[in-house]
Design an enzyme around this catalytic site. Structure first.
Site, PDB file in Angstrom:
ATOM      1  N   GLU A 206      22.520  32.762  -5.076  1.00  0.00           N
ATOM      2  CA  GLU A 206      23.762  32.771  -5.827  1.00  0.00           C
ATOM      3  C   GLU A 206      23.509  33.131  -7.281  1.00  0.00           C
ATOM      4  O   GLU A 206      22.455  32.823  -7.828  1.00  0.00           O
ATOM      5  CB  GLU A 206      24.420  31.387  -5.748  1.00  0.00           C
ATOM      6  CG  GLU A 206      24.897  31.103  -4.333  1.00  0.00           C
ATOM      7  CD  GLU A 206      25.449  29.704  -4.132  1.00  0.00           C
ATOM      8  OE1 GLU A 206      26.261  29.531  -3.222  1.00  0.00           O
ATOM      9  OE2 GLU A 206      25.077  28.779  -4.871  1.00  0.00           O
TER      10      GLU A 206
ATOM     11  N   CYS B  12      24.028  33.860 -15.072  1.00  0.00           N
ATOM     12  CA  CYS B  12      23.040  32.864 -14.667  1.00  0.00           C
ATOM     13  C   CYS B  12      22.463  33.363 -13.351  1.00  0.00           C
ATOM     14  O   CYS B  12      23.179  33.474 -12.359  1.00  0.00           O
ATOM     15  CB  CYS B  12      23.737  31.520 -14.494  1.00  0.00           C
ATOM     16  SG  CYS B  12      22.684  30.255 -13.809  1.00  0.00           S
TER      17      CYS B  12
ATOM     18  N   CYS C  54      13.908  26.612  -3.664  1.00  0.00           N
ATOM     19  CA  CYS C  54      13.047  26.265  -4.795  1.00  0.00           C
ATOM     20  C   CYS C  54      11.850  25.486  -4.285  1.00  0.00           C
ATOM     21  O   CYS C  54      11.948  24.738  -3.311  1.00  0.00           O
ATOM     22  CB  CYS C  54      13.821  25.413  -5.803  1.00  0.00           C
ATOM     23  SG  CYS C  54      12.926  25.178  -7.369  1.00  0.00           S
TER      24      CYS C  54
ATOM     25  N   CYS D 173      13.115  18.452  -7.785  1.00  0.00           N
ATOM     26  CA  CYS D 173      13.900  17.649  -8.716  1.00  0.00           C
ATOM     27  C   CYS D 173      14.976  16.920  -7.918  1.00  0.00           C
ATOM     28  O   CYS D 173      15.763  17.549  -7.197  1.00  0.00           O
ATOM     29  CB  CYS D 173      14.531  18.536  -9.782  1.00  0.00           C
ATOM     30  SG  CYS D 173      13.311  19.487 -10.699  1.00  0.00           S
TER      31      CYS D 173
ATOM     32  N   CYS E 295      18.891  17.885  -8.117  1.00  0.00           N
ATOM     33  CA  CYS E 295      19.314  19.292  -8.047  1.00  0.00           C
ATOM     34  C   CYS E 295      19.584  19.705  -6.608  1.00  0.00           C
ATOM     35  O   CYS E 295      18.767  19.459  -5.718  1.00  0.00           O
ATOM     36  CB  CYS E 295      18.231  20.179  -8.655  1.00  0.00           C
ATOM     37  SG  CYS E 295      18.625  21.929  -8.565  1.00  0.00           S
TER      38      CYS E 295
ATOM     39  N   CYS F 135      25.428  24.151 -13.039  1.00  0.00           N
ATOM     40  CA  CYS F 135      23.981  23.917 -12.995  1.00  0.00           C
ATOM     41  C   CYS F 135      23.627  22.921 -11.905  1.00  0.00           C
ATOM     42  O   CYS F 135      24.236  21.862 -11.811  1.00  0.00           O
ATOM     43  CB  CYS F 135      23.496  23.282 -14.292  1.00  0.00           C
ATOM     44  SG  CYS F 135      23.235  24.431 -15.599  1.00  0.00           S
TER      45      CYS F 135
END
Ligand code: SAH
Length: 347
Positions: free
Chosen positions: A94, A107, A114, A118, A121, A339
Site C-alpha cells: 500500500e 508515503c 515487514c 513492532c 504496528c 501510520c
C-alpha cells in the site's frame, strides 16, 4: 524451453546503452529507452514512439516491463488517498497520498510485509514476503505524483518511507529508487524532500551517512529506555539504544542533518515523567526534533493512546529544554491509511 525474459528496468542506464551498442546501435538509443522507462514511466514498448518498430519488436523479444498496478484507490474524508498496489507477482503493498494546504506527501512501502515485530504496528503482523525492487518503489511515487496532479492540481512535493516495511532492511533497492527519483532522467526531485524512516538499524544508519544520500532521517524511537523499548520493539534487544545513539552521532557528524524522532505516548507503557526524562536525555545526544504522533489503533487492544495530560507533560518538558516538538494528528484513519495501519485491508 522458452527462456524467461529479463525485466528491462533491472538494467542501469549504462547496461542499457551497452546492450544497444553490442547490437550495433548507438549509445543514444539506450538513453532514449531509459528515459521512456523512467522519466515517462512507459508500461509498454509500443509507447516508445520515437523508437523504430523493429527496435521495439527486438526489445519485446528480449525483455518485459514489469510494472505495478493500482488495484484499488480509496479516498478518506480528509483528502488522504490510499492505493492498494498489485505487484507483477500478485503480491500487494500500500502507498498513501497525504495532502496538506501547501504540500502533497507520498508515503511509500519498501517491503511486502515487514521483518520487524513492532508490537503496535499492523504491518508487523504480516509476514515479510519479499523486498520491493527499485522500480516498484519508484512506480508507487509516480502513481502518487499522477494522483496529486489529477486531484490537487500540483505535483508531488515530498516522499516519506513510512509505508510497509523497514527501508534500511532493503537498503540497496531503496537507495537505487531514491537515485532514480532524484535523477534528472527520473523525477528530478530534491533529496531534501525525501525522508527515510527507520526503527533504527545502527549499521545501516552509518552506511546511509557514508553514502551521502542527502536525504532526511527519521527514527521511530517510542521509548528511550531499553527495558521499555525492547518490550514494544523486540528488535531493540539486538540493537539497543546505546548502539542506536552511536550510529546517530555518526550520522550527524557526517551529514549535519537534524534527526526527527517519532514517538507515540501510550497509556501505562511510556507515559510517566521518568519516560519523558529519558527521552529528553536521548534528545541531547544529537540535534533533533520530536514528532509526537497519535496512535492509530490496530485490531488488538494492548495499546492505548495516553491521556492528553501525558502528551502535554512530554511536550512541556521537551520544549522547556529547547527541543522542537510537533504534535502530529493522523490522516486517513477512516480508510486504514494512517501510520502503522497498512495491512492490505480494503474492505
Ligand atoms: N519501519 C519504518 C517505517 C514504517 S513505520 C519505521 O519503523 O520507521 C512508519 C511510522 O509509523 C513509524 O514512525 C512507526 O513507528 C509508526 N507507526 C507504526 N505503527 C503505528 C500505529 N499503530 N500508530 C501510529 N503510528 C505507528
Amino acid at each position: 524451453m522458452k527462456q524467461k525474459k529479463k525485466d528491462i528496468r533491472a538494467l542501469t542506464k549504462e547496461q542499457l546503452q551497452e546492450f544497444f551498442v553490442s547490437r550495433g546501435d548507438k549509445t543514444f538509443r539506450g538513453t532514449q529507452v531509459y528515459e521512456w522507462l523512467w522519466n515517462k514511466a512507459a508500461h509498454s514498448f509500443d509507447d516508445m514512439t520515437n523508437i523504430s518498430k523493429e527496435t521495439r519488436q527486438m526489445l519485446k523479444d528480449n525483455f518485459v516491463i514489469n510494472h505495478i498496478r493500482v488495484d484499488r484507490m480509496q479516498r478518506s474524508s480528509d483528502g488522504t488517498i490510499k492505493n492498494a498496489v498489485k505487484l507483477h507477482d500478485s503480491l500487494t503493498v500500500e502507498s498513501v497520498l497525504i495532502p496538506t494546504k501547501s504540500r502533497t506527501t507520498a508515503c511509500v512501502s519498501s517491503q511486502v510485509g515487514c521483518s520487524l515485530d513492532c508490537q503496535f504496528c499492523a504491518t508487523a503482523k504480516l509476514k515479510r514476503m519479499r523486498n520491493l525492487n527499485p522500480d516498484e518503489i519508484y512506480d508507487q511515487v509516480v502513481a502518487i505524483d499522477n494522483e496529486s496532479r489529477l486531484y490537487f492540481d500540483r505535483p508531488l512535493s515530498n516522499i516519506v518511507f513510512m509505508g510497509m516495511g523497514e527501508p534500511l532492511m532493503n537498503y540497496n533497492n531503496v537507495m537505487k529508487a531514491i537515485e532514480k527519483i532524484t535523477s534528472p532522467e527520473g523525477l528530478g526531485m530534491s533529496p531534501k524532500r525525501i525522508t527515510v524512516s527507520t526503527s533504527g538499524v545502527p549499521k545501516m544508519i552509518k552506511k546511509l551517512a557514508d553514502d551521502e544520500a542527502k536525504i532526511k532521517l527519521a527514527v521511530s524511537l517510542h521509548s528511550a529506555r531499553n527495558e521499555v523499548r525492547s518490550k514494544i520493539m523486540p528488535f531493540n534487544e539486538t540493537f539497543p539504544l546505546e548502539d542506536l545513539r552511536e550510529a546517530l552521532e555518526y550520522w550527524y557528524s557526517k551529514t549535519k542533518s537534524r534527526i526527527t524522532y517519532e514517538y507515540i505516548v501510550w497509556q501505562d507503557i511510556n507515559d510517566t515523567p521518568e519516560d519523558a526524562r529519558a527521552l529528553l536525555r536521548f534528545c541531547k545526544y544529537v540535534p533533533c526534533k520530536v514528532n509526537l504522533i497519535e496512535y492509530n489503533p490496530i485490531d488488538d487492544g494492548d495499546f492505548q493512546q495516553a491521556t492528553s495530560e501525558a502528551t502535554n507533560m512530554y511536550q512541556n518538558l521537551l520544549e522547556q529544554n529547547g527541543i522542537t516538538v510537533t504534535v502530529r494528528r493522523s490522516r486517513g484513519k477512516d480508510i486504514d491509511a494512517a501510520c502503522g495501519q497498512l495491512a492490505n485491508k480494503s474492505a
